[in-house]
Design a protein around this motif. Structure first.
Motif, PDB file in Angstrom:
ATOM      1  N   LEU A 103     -24.157 -44.079   4.652  1.00 17.57           N
ATOM      2  CA  LEU A 103     -23.297 -42.886   4.651  1.00 17.57           C
ATOM      3  C   LEU A 103     -24.114 -41.631   4.361  1.00 17.57           C
ATOM      4  CD1 LEU A 103     -20.290 -42.199   5.008  1.00 17.57           C
ATOM      5  CD2 LEU A 103     -20.039 -42.335   2.533  1.00 17.57           C
ATOM      6  N   VAL A 104     -25.028 -41.729   3.392  1.00 16.29           N
ATOM      7  CA  VAL A 104     -25.874 -40.577   3.055  1.00 16.29           C
ATOM      8  C   VAL A 104     -26.765 -40.218   4.253  1.00 16.29           C
ATOM      9  CG1 VAL A 104     -27.785 -39.814   1.591  1.00 16.29           C
ATOM     10  CG2 VAL A 104     -25.852 -41.025   0.570  1.00 16.29           C
ATOM     11  N   LEU A 105     -27.342 -41.230   4.911  1.00 14.78           N
ATOM     12  CA  LEU A 105     -28.223 -40.967   6.053  1.00 14.78           C
ATOM     13  C   LEU A 105     -27.455 -40.332   7.209  1.00 14.78           C
ATOM     14  CD1 LEU A 105     -30.403 -44.213   5.994  1.00 14.78           C
ATOM     15  CD2 LEU A 105     -31.157 -41.890   5.460  1.00 14.78           C
ATOM     16  N   LEU A 106     -26.210 -40.800   7.401  1.00 15.32           N
ATOM     17  CA  LEU A 106     -25.377 -40.221   8.455  1.00 15.32           C
ATOM     18  C   LEU A 106     -25.086 -38.745   8.155  1.00 15.32           C
ATOM     19  CD1 LEU A 106     -24.324 -41.568  10.974  1.00 15.32           C
ATOM     20  CD2 LEU A 106     -22.225 -42.151   9.771  1.00 15.32           C
ATOM     21  N   ALA A 107     -24.811 -38.452   6.881  1.00 12.38           N
ATOM     22  CA  ALA A 107     -24.557 -37.064   6.479  1.00 12.38           C
ATOM     23  C   ALA A 107     -25.813 -36.224   6.691  1.00 12.38           C
ATOM     24  CB  ALA A 107     -24.119 -37.021   5.012  1.00 12.38           C
ATOM     25  N   PRO A 147     -34.273 -45.139   9.740  1.00 10.57           N
ATOM     26  CA  PRO A 147     -33.681 -45.738   8.533  1.00 10.57           C
ATOM     27  C   PRO A 147     -32.173 -45.937   8.628  1.00 10.57           C
ATOM     28  CG  PRO A 147     -34.575 -43.534   8.073  1.00 10.57           C
ATOM     29  CD  PRO A 147     -35.045 -43.930   9.438  1.00 10.57           C
ATOM     30  N   LEU A 148     -31.467 -45.061   9.378  1.00  9.79           N
ATOM     31  CA  LEU A 148     -30.009 -45.222   9.528  1.00  9.79           C
ATOM     32  C   LEU A 148     -29.691 -46.564  10.184  1.00  9.79           C
ATOM     33  CD1 LEU A 148     -27.083 -44.067   9.480  1.00  9.79           C
ATOM     34  CD2 LEU A 148     -27.533 -43.102  11.728  1.00  9.79           C
ATOM     35  N   PHE A 149     -30.384 -46.883  11.268  1.00  7.27           N
ATOM     36  CA  PHE A 149     -30.141 -48.152  11.954  1.00  7.27           C
ATOM     37  C   PHE A 149     -30.629 -49.331  11.112  1.00  7.27           C
ATOM     38  CE2 PHE A 149     -29.533 -46.929  16.724  1.00  7.27           C
ATOM     39  CZ  PHE A 149     -28.546 -46.043  16.348  1.00  7.27           C
ATOM     40  N   LEU A 150     -31.687 -49.106  10.320  1.00 10.83           N
ATOM     41  CA  LEU A 150     -32.181 -50.184   9.453  1.00 10.83           C
ATOM     42  C   LEU A 150     -31.128 -50.548   8.415  1.00 10.83           C
ATOM     43  CD1 LEU A 150     -34.440 -52.037   8.325  1.00 10.83           C
ATOM     44  CD2 LEU A 150     -35.200 -50.100   6.951  1.00 10.83           C
ATOM     45  N   PHE A 151     -30.566 -49.532   7.745  1.00  8.07           N
ATOM     46  CA  PHE A 151     -29.576 -49.823   6.695  1.00  8.07           C
ATOM     47  C   PHE A 151     -28.261 -50.311   7.298  1.00  8.07           C
ATOM     48  CE2 PHE A 151     -32.573 -47.847   3.915  1.00  8.07           C
ATOM     49  CZ  PHE A 151     -32.366 -48.530   2.727  1.00  8.07           C
ATOM     50  N   LEU A 193     -26.275 -35.354  10.387  1.00  7.02           N
ATOM     51  CA  LEU A 193     -25.422 -34.244  10.806  1.00  7.02           C
ATOM     52  C   LEU A 193     -25.910 -32.928  10.225  1.00  7.02           C
ATOM     53  CD1 LEU A 193     -21.771 -35.653  10.663  1.00  7.02           C
ATOM     54  CD2 LEU A 193     -23.237 -35.303  12.652  1.00  7.02           C
ATOM     55  N   LEU A 194     -26.332 -32.970   8.960  1.00  9.83           N
ATOM     56  CA  LEU A 194     -26.823 -31.754   8.296  1.00  9.83           C
ATOM     57  C   LEU A 194     -28.047 -31.222   9.036  1.00  9.83           C
ATOM     58  CD1 LEU A 194     -26.110 -30.124   5.730  1.00  9.83           C
ATOM     59  CD2 LEU A 194     -27.902 -31.390   4.551  1.00  9.83           C
ATOM     60  N   GLY A 195     -28.940 -32.127   9.403  1.00  7.02           N
ATOM     61  CA  GLY A 195     -30.141 -31.719  10.131  1.00  7.02           C
ATOM     62  C   GLY A 195     -29.796 -31.088  11.466  1.00  7.02           C
ATOM     63  N   LEU A 196     -28.763 -31.610  12.118  1.00  9.22           N
ATOM     64  CA  LEU A 196     -28.388 -31.085  13.434  1.00  9.22           C
ATOM     65  C   LEU A 196     -27.708 -29.720  13.320  1.00  9.22           C
ATOM     66  CD1 LEU A 196     -27.005 -34.349  15.105  1.00  9.22           C
ATOM     67  CD2 LEU A 196     -29.053 -33.101  15.788  1.00  9.22           C
TER      68      LEU A 196
END
Lengths: 347, 179
Positions: free
Chosen positions: A254-258, A187-191, A261-264
């Motif tokens: 921006l939310v997906l990017l956060a 979804p990050l690359f989609l958005f 990182l949170l998942g990592l």
């Protein structure tokens, strides 16, 4: 302490993996943007098929430029292959567990959909084509029935979403690269692709605010992303709607990017080390500077100011979005290759 | 049907690299590349350090990510011995398998296709050991059928403590290192 010395010295693998250069980020960037263009065109086609006023939104002709960019993206992909003469082998099989096999077939179908979609109203952007080959004009006219437009719209939206998500899943399916190994990449690359597509339309809006527009090979395709289907210039509110949509896409990105990182940082040692490559490691300046600030936060701020009539509309936010979208792929492809599953220091 | 694997006794390995040279000679591995290599690992806190020397190569995993990511089926599990192999004339050189392998076991052959250890299947089909195993001067390497309870590899695994590389990657590697 854990000290590992290896006699292995394979090119592209040591001292760290670097199998993919500029070609893959270029391919992923164009793939995502084309996916976004297909979705935008699909939405526009649905509205035209419903009989809505076509002057109040961007053109159904985004697939024309999308089709041209698809060729650039696929050329970059071909250049990356090290056994190019065997590329046909991809289409001799379908490997259900391989994201790249799925992507190859999705690309083939998307290529056909883009080609068919590019024919819709092609006389507006490339009048010389329909003059030289009247059959193209007849084909174009045949596509304009509401039912056929609706079919094309669903095909564009469906395969656009598939193509956009695939460009992320291609990387995320690799367990050996902790930075990539997250389904959020899809979804990050989609958005990111949607925001890049909206940015391209926005640039066309600024450069070609109405007719007369260029009708050359590239200029015609580019201008066609914005030209209203009627004879008059588009309504002023249309550009604002486009900017609002772009702000929405960038916000979700921006939310997906956060979340990525949170998942990592809340996972195991390998994932934490992978996140550090972006947060404070070698790619931190590019990640924070080019992607987060210049590619997302600044364009959101500028576009909000544009919507509030504090500053005039310019191409600057759209150019920043495009640069940020490419930087996202470039950084993630390179930083992901630098990440690896870490060996435990104790046994 | 056999399921080939390898057991390597790290207490015997001296890192002489005979296995590396034998592989390069037997398989005509291009100059500047290697299908197997030697790793020296030192762990602990001074003065209680321990060192392990081991010969590494493709782990011919039971759960091989390189096979799953291959878009053409060039990377595949060979029915004979359930080993992971590459069909060169089906490989497009996308390099996804290199990125997918947590062991860095693959490389791009100068001719463009992905290459790696084959467990010397051409020798195994003739009843011989892989080249690396056959030349080891300390006889620290053992090759055999992991599905045969009476095989030497299973006897060793049952009698000694062992570990595999990066078990947390979930690939189920089939090279076992005796501690």
């Amino acid at each position: 302490m854990l000290e590992i010395t290896s006699t292995r010295h394979n090119p592209f693998v040591d001292p760290q993996l670097h199998v993919w250069g500029w070609e893959i980020p270029v391919y992923l960037f164009f793939g995502g943007m084309i996916a976004g263009m297909m979705i935008l065109a699909g939405i526009a086609m649905l509205r035209v098929a419903r009989g809505e006023d076509p002057e109040s939104f961007f053109s159904v002709q985004t697939p024309l430029l999308g089709f041209m960019l698809m060729n650039v993206g696929m050329l970059a992909l071909l250049l990356d292959l090290s056994h190019k003469l065997y590329v046909w082998a991809v289409y001799l099989t379908f490997e259900p567990l391989s994201p790249m096999s799925w992507g190859s077939w999705v690309l083939l179908v998307a290529y056909g959909i883009l080609m068919a979609s590019a024919l819709v109203r092609i006389g507006d952007s490339w009048p010389w084509l329909t003059r030289t080959f009247p059959v193209v004009g007849r084909l174009s006219a045949a596509l304009e029935t509401p039912s056929r437009l609706r079919l094309l719209a669903f095909a564009n939206i469906g395969f656009g979403i598939g193509l956009g998500i695939y460009t992320g899943i291609l990387l995320s399916a690799m367990v050996a690269r902790p930075l990539w190994n997250s389904a959020i990449l899809g979804p990050l690359f989609l958005f990111s692709g949607l925001s890049a597509a909206a940015a391209m339309v926005h640039i066309a809006v600024r450069i070609f605010p109405g007719r007369p527009a260029p009708q050359g090979l590239v200029g015609g395709a580019f201008a066609a992303m914005w030209q209203p289907l009627g004879a008059r210039a588009p309504r002023a509110g249309t550009e604002n709607a486009l900017v609002r949509a772009d702000v929405g896409f960038l916000g979700v990105e921006l939310v997906l990017l956060a979340l990525l990182l949170l998942g990592l940082v809340t996972a195991g040692a390998s994932q934490i080390a992978a996140a550090q490559i972006l947060i404070s490691g070698a790619y931190a300046p590019a990640f924070w500077g080019a992607i987060v600030f210049a590619g997302i936060v600044l364009p959101i701020a500028l576009q909000l100011l544009e919507l509030g009539h504090r500053i005039p509309h310019t191409v600057v936010p759209a150019l920043l979005v495009l640069a940020g979208g490419f930087a996202l792929r470039w950084v993630l492809v390179n930083a992901g290759q630098a990440s690896q599953v870490l060996q435990s220091a104790s046994r | 049907m056999a399921r080939f694997g390898m057991v390597i006794d790290t207490a015997k390995c001296v890192g002489c690299m005979d296995c590396v040279v034998a592989c390069q000679t037997e398989n005509d591995v291009p100059h500047g590349h290697c299908r197997d290599w030697i790793v020296t690992e030192v762990r602990g806190t001074y003065p209680t350090l321990e060192m392990e020397i081991r010969s590494e190569r493709c782990n011919h995993c039971d759960n091989p990510p390189c096979v799953y990511c291959c878009p053409t089926g060039a990377s595949h599990v060979e029915p004979f011995g359930k080993t992971v192999q590459v069909t060169a004339n089906r490989c497009i050189g996308c390099k996804a398998c290199l990125a997918a392998c947590p062991y860095g076991a693959r490389f791009v052959h100068p001719e463009g296709y992905a290459d790696k250890c084959t467990f010397c299947l051409h020798r195994v089909k003739e009843g011989k050991d892989p080249a690396c195993v056959s030349v080891c001067p300390t006889r620290c390497m053992h090759f055999g059928d992991l599905d045969d309870p009476k095989s030497e590899v299973n006897r060793l695994l049952g009698s000694r403590k062992w570990h595999t590389l990066l078990p947390e990657a979930g690939t189920k590697p089939r090279i076992f290192y005796l501690d």
